[in-house]
Scaffold this active site. Structure first.
Site, PDB file in Angstrom:
ATOM      1  N   CYS A 171       0.871  -1.179   0.000  1.00 17.56           N
ATOM      2  CA  CYS A 171       0.000   0.000   0.000  1.00 17.56           C
ATOM      3  C   CYS A 171       0.905   1.225   0.000  1.00 17.56           C
ATOM      4  O   CYS A 171       2.123   1.098  -0.102  1.00 17.56           O
ATOM      5  CB  CYS A 171      -0.992  -0.010   1.158  1.00 17.56           C
ATOM      6  SG  CYS A 171      -0.346   0.324   2.804  1.00 17.56           S
TER       7      CYS A 171
ATOM      8  N   HIS B  77      15.452 -12.884  12.136  1.00 16.18           N
ATOM      9  CA  HIS B  77      15.173 -12.772  13.566  1.00 16.18           C
ATOM     10  C   HIS B  77      13.712 -12.985  13.928  1.00 16.18           C
ATOM     11  O   HIS B  77      13.423 -13.405  15.059  1.00 16.18           O
ATOM     12  CB  HIS B  77      15.595 -11.401  14.092  1.00 16.18           C
ATOM     13  CG  HIS B  77      17.080 -11.199  14.072  1.00 16.18           C
ATOM     14  ND1 HIS B  77      17.676 -10.115  14.676  1.00 16.18           N
ATOM     15  CD2 HIS B  77      18.091 -11.926  13.532  1.00 16.18           C
ATOM     16  CE1 HIS B  77      18.991 -10.182  14.500  1.00 16.18           C
ATOM     17  NE2 HIS B  77      19.259 -11.275  13.809  1.00 16.18           N
TER      18      HIS B  77
END
Length: 143
Positions: free
Chosen positions: A65, A98
């Site tokens: 977006c 991570h």
């Protein structure tokens, strides 16, 4: 590999280029995004992507977006989604390494198209590191 992709009007150009990249790699795509430039509401195109990730119907999701914020906030309402809003390939790599991000949110109005394609490639190429990061992502869902 199968990837769901969703976008609002701000992300149409980027989505079409990303689909081209993914198809060139033999990746199956489910396109939930708009293909036009008329104003639409991003949740209508993001929820189906997030639902497919949550249900295990696809390996990953990509959402686009204008700022990436609304799309990311919408996707992260789904319990099994870890959507990373990224603006550099380094942040993409950390999101995968991570956080085991399973959806990539791109801010079409703040990154160049070439940069977006590079970020998608990084998302695909980067593996979750596991280890100490595993216990952290296990703490993310609300009980």
């Amino acid at each position: 590999m199968k990837i769901a992709i969703g976008n609002d009007h701000a992300g149409t150009e980027y989505k079409l280029a990303i689909i081209g990249l993914l198809k060139s790699k033999g990746i199956e795509i489910i396109n939930y995004g708009t293909d036009g430039s008329d104003s639409v509401d991003y949740p209508d195109f993001v929820h189906p992507v997030a639902q497919d990730v949550e249900d295990g119907k696809v390996t990953y999701g990509i959402i686009i977006c204008g700022s990436g914020n609304g799309a990311s906030m919408t996707a992260n309402k789904h319990q099994k989604v870890r959507c990373a809003l990224c603006w550099t390939k380094e942040i993409v790599a950390l999101g995968r390494e991570h956080n085991d991000a399973n959806i990539l949110s791109l801010p079409a109005r703040f990154i160049a198209l070439a940069q977006a394609l590079e970020m998608v490639q990084t998302f695909l190429d980067t593996q979750f590191a596991g280890g100490r990061h595993e216990r952290r992502i296990e703490k993310i869902p609300c009980a």
